[in-house]
Design a protein around this motif. Structure first.
Motif, PDB file in Angstrom:
ATOM      1  N   ILE A   7       0.851  -1.195   0.000  1.00  0.00           N
ATOM      2  CA  ILE A   7       0.000   0.000   0.000  1.00  0.00           C
ATOM      3  C   ILE A   7       0.883   1.240   0.000  1.00  0.00           C
ATOM      4  N   PRO A   8       0.994   1.942  -1.127  1.00  0.00           N
ATOM      5  CA  PRO A   8       1.707   3.228  -1.132  1.00  0.00           C
ATOM      6  C   PRO A   8       0.809   4.314  -0.551  1.00  0.00           C
ATOM      7  N   THR A   9       1.402   5.282   0.112  1.00  0.00           N
ATOM      8  CA  THR A   9       0.590   6.362   0.670  1.00  0.00           C
ATOM      9  C   THR A   9       1.388   7.648   0.695  1.00  0.00           C
ATOM     10  N   HIS A  10       0.659   8.763   0.589  1.00  0.00           N
ATOM     11  CA  HIS A  10       1.286  10.087   0.663  1.00  0.00           C
ATOM     12  C   HIS A  10       0.263  11.076   1.217  1.00  0.00           C
ATOM     13  N   ASN A  11       0.508  11.540   2.419  1.00  0.00           N
ATOM     14  CA  ASN A  11      -0.302  12.590   3.050  1.00  0.00           C
ATOM     15  C   ASN A  11      -1.794  12.245   3.129  1.00  0.00           C
ATOM     16  N   ARG A  12      -2.086  11.032   3.563  1.00  0.00           N
ATOM     17  CA  ARG A  12      -3.480  10.613   3.750  1.00  0.00           C
ATOM     18  C   ARG A  12      -3.603   9.861   5.068  1.00  0.00           C
ATOM     19  N   ALA A  13      -3.270  10.549   6.144  1.00  0.00           N
ATOM     20  CA  ALA A  13      -3.181   9.903   7.458  1.00  0.00           C
ATOM     21  C   ALA A  13      -4.474   9.201   7.846  1.00  0.00           C
ATOM     22  N   GLU A  14      -5.605   9.880   7.668  1.00  0.00           N
ATOM     23  CA  GLU A  14      -6.879   9.280   8.089  1.00  0.00           C
ATOM     24  C   GLU A  14      -7.223   8.068   7.229  1.00  0.00           C
ATOM     25  N   VAL A  35       3.340  -1.032   4.030  1.00  0.00           N
ATOM     26  CA  VAL A  35       2.957   0.330   3.688  1.00  0.00           C
ATOM     27  C   VAL A  35       4.216   1.097   3.310  1.00  0.00           C
ATOM     28  N   VAL A  36       4.184   1.739   2.151  1.00  0.00           N
ATOM     29  CA  VAL A  36       5.314   2.557   1.711  1.00  0.00           C
ATOM     30  C   VAL A  36       4.891   4.018   1.829  1.00  0.00           C
ATOM     31  N   ASP A  37       5.443   4.693   2.842  1.00  0.00           N
ATOM     32  CA  ASP A  37       5.162   6.109   3.056  1.00  0.00           C
ATOM     33  C   ASP A  37       6.064   6.917   2.129  1.00  0.00           C
ATOM     34  N   ASP A  38       5.450   7.464   1.089  1.00  0.00           N
ATOM     35  CA  ASP A  38       6.198   8.152   0.034  1.00  0.00           C
ATOM     36  C   ASP A  38       6.375   9.630   0.384  1.00  0.00           C
ATOM     37  N   GLY A  39       7.161   9.880   1.427  1.00  0.00           N
ATOM     38  CA  GLY A  39       7.505  11.253   1.793  1.00  0.00           C
ATOM     39  C   GLY A  39       6.372  12.062   2.375  1.00  0.00           C
ATOM     40  N   SER A  40       5.495  11.442   3.160  1.00  0.00           N
ATOM     41  CA  SER A  40       4.379  12.182   3.762  1.00  0.00           C
ATOM     42  C   SER A  40       4.882  13.267   4.710  1.00  0.00           C
ATOM     43  N   THR A  41       4.185  14.410   4.692  1.00  0.00           N
ATOM     44  CA  THR A  41       4.506  15.506   5.604  1.00  0.00           C
ATOM     45  C   THR A  41       3.380  15.771   6.591  1.00  0.00           C
ATOM     46  N   ASP A  42       2.333  14.926   6.557  1.00  0.00           N
ATOM     47  CA  ASP A  42       1.231  15.066   7.519  1.00  0.00           C
ATOM     48  C   ASP A  42       1.484  14.122   8.687  1.00  0.00           C
ATOM     49  N   GLU A  43       0.436  13.642   9.319  1.00  0.00           N
ATOM     50  CA  GLU A  43       0.574  12.794  10.499  1.00  0.00           C
ATOM     51  C   GLU A  43       0.693  11.310  10.163  1.00  0.00           C
ATOM     52  N   SER A  44       0.880  10.974   8.886  1.00  0.00           N
ATOM     53  CA  SER A  44       0.958   9.563   8.496  1.00  0.00           C
ATOM     54  C   SER A  44       2.019   8.777   9.271  1.00  0.00           C
ATOM     55  N   PRO A  45       3.259   9.282   9.428  1.00  0.00           N
ATOM     56  CA  PRO A  45       4.239   8.502  10.193  1.00  0.00           C
ATOM     57  C   PRO A  45       3.786   8.198  11.613  1.00  0.00           C
ATOM     58  N   GLN A  46       3.125   9.161  12.238  1.00  0.00           N
ATOM     59  CA  GLN A  46       2.688   8.964  13.618  1.00  0.00           C
ATOM     60  C   GLN A  46       1.557   7.942  13.721  1.00  0.00           C
ATOM     61  N   VAL A  47       0.559   8.050  12.830  1.00  0.00           N
ATOM     62  CA  VAL A  47      -0.576   7.133  12.926  1.00  0.00           C
ATOM     63  C   VAL A  47      -0.167   5.715  12.536  1.00  0.00           C
ATOM     64  N   LEU A  48       0.762   5.606  11.588  1.00  0.00           N
ATOM     65  CA  LEU A  48       1.233   4.276  11.215  1.00  0.00           C
ATOM     66  C   LEU A  48       2.078   3.677  12.334  1.00  0.00           C
ATOM     67  N   GLY A  49       2.856   4.505  13.001  1.00  0.00           N
ATOM     68  CA  GLY A  49       3.660   4.022  14.116  1.00  0.00           C
ATOM     69  C   GLY A  49       2.830   3.548  15.284  1.00  0.00           C
ATOM     70  N   ARG A  70       5.335   1.762  -5.143  1.00  0.00           N
ATOM     71  CA  ARG A  70       4.888   0.389  -5.375  1.00  0.00           C
ATOM     72  C   ARG A  70       6.083  -0.540  -5.593  1.00  0.00           C
ATOM     73  N   ASN A  71       7.063  -0.079  -6.334  1.00  0.00           N
ATOM     74  CA  ASN A  71       8.233  -0.910  -6.596  1.00  0.00           C
ATOM     75  C   ASN A  71       9.018  -1.185  -5.318  1.00  0.00           C
ATOM     76  N   ALA A  72       9.092  -0.209  -4.416  1.00  0.00           N
ATOM     77  CA  ALA A  72       9.786  -0.418  -3.145  1.00  0.00           C
ATOM     78  C   ALA A  72       9.077  -1.487  -2.321  1.00  0.00           C
ATOM     79  N   GLY A  73       7.742  -1.457  -2.335  1.00  0.00           N
ATOM     80  CA  GLY A  73       6.993  -2.484  -1.616  1.00  0.00           C
ATOM     81  C   GLY A  73       7.145  -3.850  -2.248  1.00  0.00           C
ATOM     82  N   LEU A  74       7.107  -3.890  -3.575  1.00  0.00           N
ATOM     83  CA  LEU A  74       7.267  -5.161  -4.287  1.00  0.00           C
ATOM     84  C   LEU A  74       8.622  -5.790  -3.967  1.00  0.00           C
TER      85      LEU A  74
END
Length: 293
Positions: A7-14, A35-49, A70-74
Motif C-alpha cells: 500500500i503506497p501512501t502520501h499525506n493521507r493519514a486518516e 505500507v510505503v510512506d512516500d515522503g508524507s509531511t502530515d501525520e501519516s508517520p505517527q498514525v502508522l507508528g 509500489r516498486n519499493a513495496g514489491l
C-alpha cells in the motif's frame, strides 16, 4: 505466506489508518501488510507508528511517486502473491479470501477487486456520473470473469509474486498501470474479476480534478506509445495522427471551455453526456500538448 499487501501512501493519514486497519482485520489468510510512506509531511508517520501488529511493516522514502513506492513495496514482498492496493481502497470482510480462492481456481491470472464508490461520498451530478462510469466495467459480471487487456486496475489487484514486474516511471499521471498490464498480458497473465473481493474506493472526485488527470493522460499517451510502438497501443491511446485528427473534430477544446464557463447544464438530463465530452476534450488537449515531447 499467502499475500504481501503493498500500500503506497502520501499525506493521507486518516485514510491509510482506515485501510490498514481493515486489512489487519482480514481472517482465514496468512498475510503481511507493507505500507510505503512516500515522503508524507502530515501525520501519516505517527498514525502508522501507532498501529502495533507483527504483520505490518512500514517503509519510508523521500517522495518519489506512485510507481517508485509500489516498486519499493514489491521488492520487500515475501509471500506467494502480491496485492497492490491504494491507500483509499478499504477492503470488506472476506476480501483477501476471495483473492486467494480466485488464484486457486485460475493459477495464471491477475485477481481484480470489486471496488465501488460509496454513496456517502456524495450525490452531486459529477459524483453520480463518476460512480456510474467507475463501476460499469464489472456490473453484471460473474465471479472469475475475464476483463480483457484493459482490465488491470492496480488500485486493487493481486498476482503471483514470482511473475510480478516493476512499474515504469511516467512523467505525469496516466498509463503507468496500463503499461505494466500490457506486459503482464503478453506474459499470459490475464485479469479476472474477484467478485467477492469488495472494497470501498473512498476517493472524492470533482470535474476539475478528473479533467486535469485526463489531460495528463493525453500527454503520457505518447510516452506509452514510445515504450510500446505498436498498432495496439496507438489505437488504445489515440497516439497516432488519424485518431488525433478525429478527436480534434469530435472534442474541440473551445467548446469545452464554453461549457465550463456556464455550468447550469449540470442539473439537466444531459449532464452525463457533457461530462463525457469534457473528459474526452481534456484528454485530446493533452494528446495535442504531448505529441512533440
Amino acid at each position: 505466506m499467502d499475500f504481501s499487501v503493498v500500500i503506497p501512501t502520501h499525506n493521507r493519514a486518516e485514510l491509510i489508518t482506515r485501510t490498514v486497519t481493515a486489512f489487519l482485520a482480514q481472517q482465514g489468510v496468512d498475510f503481511e501488510v507493507i505500507v510505503v510512506d512516500d515522503g508524507s509531511t502530515d501525520e501519516s508517520p505517527q498514525v502508522l507508528g501507532a498501529l502495533r501488529d507483527s504483520r505490518l511493516r512500514v517503509l519510508r522514502q523521500p517522495n518519489a511517486g506512485l510507481a517508485a513506492a509500489r516498486n519499493a513495496g514489491l521488492a520487500q514482498a515475501q509471500a506467494q502473491y502480491v496485492l497492490f492496493n491504494d491507500d483509499d481502497v478499504v477492503p470488506e470482510k472476506g476480501f483477501l479470501r476471495a483473492h486467494l480462492e480466485l488464484h486457486q481456481r485460475y493459477p495464471r491470472s491477475v485477481a481484480v477487486s470489486r471496488t465501488y464508490i460509496p454513496e456517502a461520498l456524495g450525490q452531486d451530478p459529477f459524483t453520480r456520473f463518476w460512480r456510474e462510469r467507475a463501476e460499469s466495467g464489472v456490473r453484471g459480471r460473474a465471479d472469475g470473469s475475464p476483463l480483457g487487456w484493459g482490465g488491470y486496475w492496480f488500485a486493487s489487484l493481486s498476482l503471483p509474486c514470482r511473475l510480478a514486474e516493476p512499474f515504469a516511471a511516467f512523467g505525469g499521471y496516466g498509463w503507468e498501470e496500463h503499461e505494466l498490464g500490457l506486459r503482464l498480458w503478453r506474459k499470459g497473465l490475464w485479469p479476472r474479476l474477484a467478485l467477492g473481493a469488495r472494497a470501498a474506493h473512498e476517493d472524492r472526485v470533482n470535474l476539475e480534478t478528473m479533467m486535469k488527470k485526463a489531460r495528463s493522460m493525453g500527454r503520457m499517451a505518447w510516452q506509452f506509445y514510445r515504450m510500446h510502438p505498436s498498432p495496439q497501443v496507438a489505437l488504445w491511446t489515440g497516439a497516432n495522427p488519424a485518431s488525433l485528427a478525429l478527436k480534434r473534430r469530435l472534442y474541440p477544446w473551445d467548446r469545452a471551455l464554453r461549457l465550463l464557463e456556464k455550468r447550469g447544464w449540470e442539473q439537466g438530463a444531459g449532464a452525463f453526456r457533457r461530462y463525457r465530452f469534457l473528459l474526452e476534450a481534456a484528454y485530446t488537449q493533452g494528446l495535442l500538448e504531448g505529441r512533440g515531447g
